[in-house]
Design a protein around this motif. Structure first.
Motif, PDB file in Angstrom:
ATOM      1  N   HIS A  72     -72.852  29.876 -66.815  1.00 22.90           N
ATOM      2  CA  HIS A  72     -73.192  28.490 -66.476  1.00 22.90           C
ATOM      3  C   HIS A  72     -74.301  28.455 -65.442  1.00 22.90           C
ATOM      4  O   HIS A  72     -75.170  27.596 -65.490  1.00 22.90           O
ATOM      5  CB  HIS A  72     -71.968  27.756 -65.915  1.00 22.90           C
ATOM      6  N   PHE A  73     -74.238  29.381 -64.487  1.00 22.17           N
ATOM      7  CA  PHE A  73     -75.227  29.360 -63.414  1.00 22.17           C
ATOM      8  C   PHE A  73     -76.587  29.806 -63.934  1.00 22.17           C
ATOM      9  O   PHE A  73     -77.613  29.349 -63.443  1.00 22.17           O
ATOM     10  CB  PHE A  73     -74.746  30.210 -62.241  1.00 22.17           C
ATOM     11  N   THR A  75     -77.643  29.152 -67.007  1.00 26.98           N
ATOM     12  CA  THR A  75     -78.139  27.947 -67.673  1.00 26.98           C
ATOM     13  C   THR A  75     -78.694  26.971 -66.643  1.00 26.98           C
ATOM     14  O   THR A  75     -79.761  26.388 -66.814  1.00 26.98           O
ATOM     15  CB  THR A  75     -76.993  27.262 -68.442  1.00 26.98           C
ATOM     16  N   LEU A  76     -77.940  26.828 -65.557  1.00 23.55           N
ATOM     17  CA  LEU A  76     -78.305  25.873 -64.509  1.00 23.55           C
ATOM     18  C   LEU A  76     -79.648  26.237 -63.888  1.00 23.55           C
ATOM     19  O   LEU A  76     -80.465  25.364 -63.592  1.00 23.55           O
ATOM     20  CB  LEU A  76     -77.205  25.891 -63.435  1.00 23.55           C
ATOM     21  N   TYR A  77     -79.867  27.552 -63.738  1.00 24.75           N
ATOM     22  CA  TYR A  77     -81.093  28.036 -63.105  1.00 24.75           C
ATOM     23  C   TYR A  77     -82.325  27.577 -63.878  1.00 24.75           C
ATOM     24  O   TYR A  77     -83.384  27.327 -63.308  1.00 24.75           O
ATOM     25  CB  TYR A  77     -81.036  29.566 -63.015  1.00 24.75           C
ATOM     26  N   ASP A  79     -82.309  24.847 -65.879  1.00 26.85           N
ATOM     27  CA  ASP A  79     -82.091  23.471 -66.323  1.00 26.85           C
ATOM     28  C   ASP A  79     -83.003  22.520 -65.549  1.00 26.85           C
ATOM     29  O   ASP A  79     -82.750  22.195 -64.398  1.00 26.85           O
ATOM     30  CB  ASP A  79     -80.614  23.110 -66.092  1.00 26.85           C
ATOM     31  N   PHE A  82     -81.455  19.479 -64.014  1.00 28.96           N
ATOM     32  CA  PHE A  82     -80.753  19.670 -62.753  1.00 28.96           C
ATOM     33  C   PHE A  82     -81.712  19.544 -61.573  1.00 28.96           C
ATOM     34  O   PHE A  82     -81.424  18.876 -60.586  1.00 28.96           O
ATOM     35  CB  PHE A  82     -80.055  21.030 -62.738  1.00 28.96           C
ATOM     36  N   VAL A 265     -77.422  14.192 -58.860  1.00 27.10           N
ATOM     37  CA  VAL A 265     -76.550  15.313 -59.218  1.00 27.10           C
ATOM     38  C   VAL A 265     -75.139  14.823 -59.549  1.00 27.10           C
ATOM     39  O   VAL A 265     -74.539  15.241 -60.536  1.00 27.10           O
ATOM     40  CB  VAL A 265     -76.520  16.363 -58.082  1.00 27.10           C
ATOM     41  N   TYR A 268     -75.034  13.272 -62.857  1.00 25.33           N
ATOM     42  CA  TYR A 268     -75.237  14.330 -63.859  1.00 25.33           C
ATOM     43  C   TYR A 268     -73.918  15.058 -64.118  1.00 25.33           C
ATOM     44  O   TYR A 268     -73.565  15.338 -65.272  1.00 25.33           O
ATOM     45  CB  TYR A 268     -76.309  15.295 -63.355  1.00 25.33           C
ATOM     46  N   GLN A 272     -71.940  15.051 -67.706  1.00 21.20           N
ATOM     47  CA  GLN A 272     -71.552  16.283 -68.405  1.00 21.20           C
ATOM     48  C   GLN A 272     -70.058  16.293 -68.729  1.00 21.20           C
ATOM     49  O   GLN A 272     -69.655  16.735 -69.797  1.00 21.20           O
ATOM     50  CB  GLN A 272     -71.891  17.523 -67.561  1.00 21.20           C
ATOM     51  N   TYR A 281     -69.472  23.441 -67.536  1.00 22.34           N
ATOM     52  CA  TYR A 281     -70.808  23.269 -66.969  1.00 22.34           C
ATOM     53  C   TYR A 281     -70.780  22.233 -65.851  1.00 22.34           C
ATOM     54  O   TYR A 281     -71.405  22.427 -64.798  1.00 22.34           O
ATOM     55  CB  TYR A 281     -71.793  22.865 -68.074  1.00 22.34           C
ATOM     56  N   ILE A 285     -72.079  22.800 -61.905  1.00 24.27           N
ATOM     57  CA  ILE A 285     -73.002  21.958 -61.138  1.00 24.27           C
ATOM     58  C   ILE A 285     -72.309  21.463 -59.877  1.00 24.27           C
ATOM     59  O   ILE A 285     -72.882  21.442 -58.781  1.00 24.27           O
ATOM     60  CB  ILE A 285     -73.472  20.734 -61.961  1.00 24.27           C
TER      61      ILE A 285
END
Lengths: 311, 277
Positions: A72-73, A75-77, A79, A82, A265, A268, A272, A281, A285
């Motif tokens: 997940h992190f 993906t977040l990096y 995104d 985000f 955030v 968001y 999600q 996910y 976040i």
């Protein structure tokens, strides 16, 4: 009120031991219900949520729930949504807190002075705070709507707009909608807190200063501000954290749109979890947001320490 | 010290007037549209008051929509939450105000922590926890969640009210043989009635307004609270502004009543705490 005069006095050693145990246990009995609720309904889900950040949890997929490590992190990096939400959060929080504070302070100073009808004026200006936030959001969304609300027509008449359009559908301006609604709703909170602090300042200080020849501005900077400073610091700090997490108005007014320009955030995370039903996910976040907020609070505490050491 | 000029006084009143207008205008507009008949809604767009008033929107909302159910649900949830929270918070607030005990520091730290972290984090895990217990889509589930969320703040609030009451009163009662709990119930609580009213009002308003958890936990009309109902209504019938605003006015009534009832205690109560602290 009549009490049985002998009830408090121990009749035997056994009785006094019971008494002592009861007295020891008393504060725990008082606090137990609150503590149990907080632990089961807030602390346990918090821990569970932290574990979701490392698992694949989809509400509609019964086979999900497996451990995915740091996926997940990663993906977040990458995104972009985000990062945009992060920038929007700064903008939303900064503008809201600043405007609420400035207008709240002015209102508190105005109300601190006695005048005829103060009680009724105070009740009326504090009223927005009682308006449920979902209704605040809807109400302002309607005011900005050119079909039904007056604001676009007024802005057009003032020459600030080329045509009476809805600022909520304009990506450049949309964030102002929730910010204005938030300021309207939040001014009373600052005003109430600051007014309470103002009324605690001893009046004779002002009289003494006036006798010594201090003008109104001098009295404000040398008496009012120093007395208010601790209240201001703590209120602004707490409000900043609170508002950066405050997604209601955005969800009601814009759902983060147009083109994610108002997505913060917190909204968001909610989107999600609520729309994408991707609990894993969303929790990842949330974990990042939590770390950022903790870092912010630590920074403030350290800053305060430094300032106090110097003083 | 009151050597303000006439000009200053006029400026002061003008500023107050601006604040009052800013605070009331959105609510006024809500009321105005809710009493505007449909045929005048667009033709008299920015007029301050319609040339003809009608209560057709209110009649429709009350008779032909699910809003009475939403209203009742919200009343139950907010009312039950307010009563339970006030009861539990007066106990825990009293303990924080009057006792020193092992673990008190950690209890306060825990309560402060709950005020700092984003509640939106809990949306997903709470849904997962409550759903096997049958507490999703139920008013009881909402009451439990809201009660927990509101207890920390209510505890601090009650504590500040208890702090304002001199300890000597209870000590006198204890010398007369009362237990601590009797002194609390018969002497301290009656003196804290304004504080209890304020706490009830705070919590009621908070529970009445809560949106995100209600959206997540409730689906379908039968257990929907007012925010959820109104939002569903808005997304479904997004053209019927008159009816939506009539529903909005109805949502406003209980919150405003409660607020007008408690607002005079707000500054007073906070001041009492501040002076003492």
């Amino acid at each position: 009120m009549v009490f049985d005069a002998t009830a408090g006095f121990p009749e035997s050693r056994r009785r006094s031991l019971v008494d002592r145990v009861t007295r020891q246990a008393e504060p725990y009995l008082y606090t137990a219900p609150a503590l149990i609720l907080i632990v089961t309904i807030m602390l346990a889900p918090l821990v569970l949520g932290l574990s979701y950040a490392f698992r694949d949890v989809h509400l509609l997929n019964p086979f999900s729930g497996g451990y995915v490590g740091l996926d997940h992190f990663r993906t977040l990096y990458d995104d972009d949504n985000f990062y945009r939400a992060l920038r929007n959060t700064l903008w939303w929080t900064g503008a809201s807190v600043l405007l609420q504070f400035v207008f709240g302070l002015i209102l508190a100073l105005l109300l601190d002075r006695p005048f005829a009808g103060r009680a009724i004026a105070q009740a009326l200006v504090f009223l927005p705070w009682a308006v449920p936030t979902f209704l605040t959001g809807l109400n302002w969304a309607w005011l900005f709507n050119p079909v039904i609300g007056p604001l676009p027509h007024w802005l057009y008449a003032l020459g600030l707009m080329n045509e009476p359009a809805n600022i909520l559908s304009n990506p450049q301006l949309a964030m102002w909608g929730p910010i204005i609604a938030n300021v309207w709703w939040g001014i009373p909170f600052f005003a109430i807190t600051l007014l309470a602090a103002l009324q605690a300042i001893p009046r004779d200080l002002y009289e003494a200063a006036a006798i010594d020849g201090a003008g109104a501005f001098r009295r404000f900077t040398s008496i009012t501000l120093p007395f208010l400073a601790p209240t201001i610091a703590i209120t602004v700090l707490l409000r900043t954290v609170w508002i950066s997490n405050f997604a209601d108005l955005i969800i009601v007014m814009t759902s983060g749109g147009p083109a994610d320009r108002t997505q913060i955030v917190a909204s968001y995370i909610f989107t999600q979890a609520f729309r994408a039903l991707d609990f894993g996910y969303a929790s990842a976040i949330a974990l990042v947001l939590l770390v950022l907020l903790l870092a912010y609070s630590m920074l403030i505490v350290m800053l305060r320490q430094v300032l106090m050491d110097r003083a | 010290m009151n050597s303000y000029s006439t000009f200053g006084t006029a400026l002061h009143r003008l500023a107050i007037l601006c604040y009052v207008l800013f605070a009331l205008f959105p609510l006024f507009w809500l009321l105005k549209v809710s009493v505007t008949p449909n045929d005048l809604l667009y033709s008299e767009g920015v007029r301050m008051w319609p040339s003809r008033m009608s209560f057709e929107h209110f009649r429709f909302v009350l008779a032909h929509s699910a809003f009475p159910v939403f209203f009742r649900n919200s009343m139950i949830v907010a009312g039950a939450t307010a009563v339970i929270v006030t009861l539990l918070a007066s106990l825990s607030g009293y303990a924080l105000s009057r006792f020193t005990f092992r673990g008190k520091y950690w209890l306060v730290a825990l309560m402060l922590l709950t005020q700092m972290f984003p509640l939106v984090m809990l949306v997903a895990p709470i849904f997962k926890m409550l759903s096997p217990l049958g507490l999703t889509n139920s008013l009881t589930g909402l009451v439990v969640v809201y009660t927990a969320f509101n207890i920390p703040f209510a505890t601090f609030l009650m504590q500040s009210f208890f702090d304002g009451i001199p300890k000597e009163l209870e000590e006198a009662a204890k010398i007369d043989g009362a237990t601590q709990f009797m002194a609390f119930r018969q002497i301290v609580l009656p003196l804290t009635l304004p504080g209890i009213a304020a706490t009830l009002g705070f919590v009621f308003t908070a529970a009445w307004s809560e949106l995100l958890f209600a959206l997540m936990l409730i689906s379908g009309n039968s257990a929907a609270t007012f925010p959820v109902g109104l939002l569903t209504f808005v997304s479904k019938f997004s053209v019927d502004f008159g009816q939506m605003m009539a529903a909005g006015v109805l949502a406003l009534i209980p919150a405003c009543l409660f607020f007008l009832f408690i607002q005079r205690y707000l500054v007073q109560g906070l001041t009492a705490g501040a002076v003492k602290g």
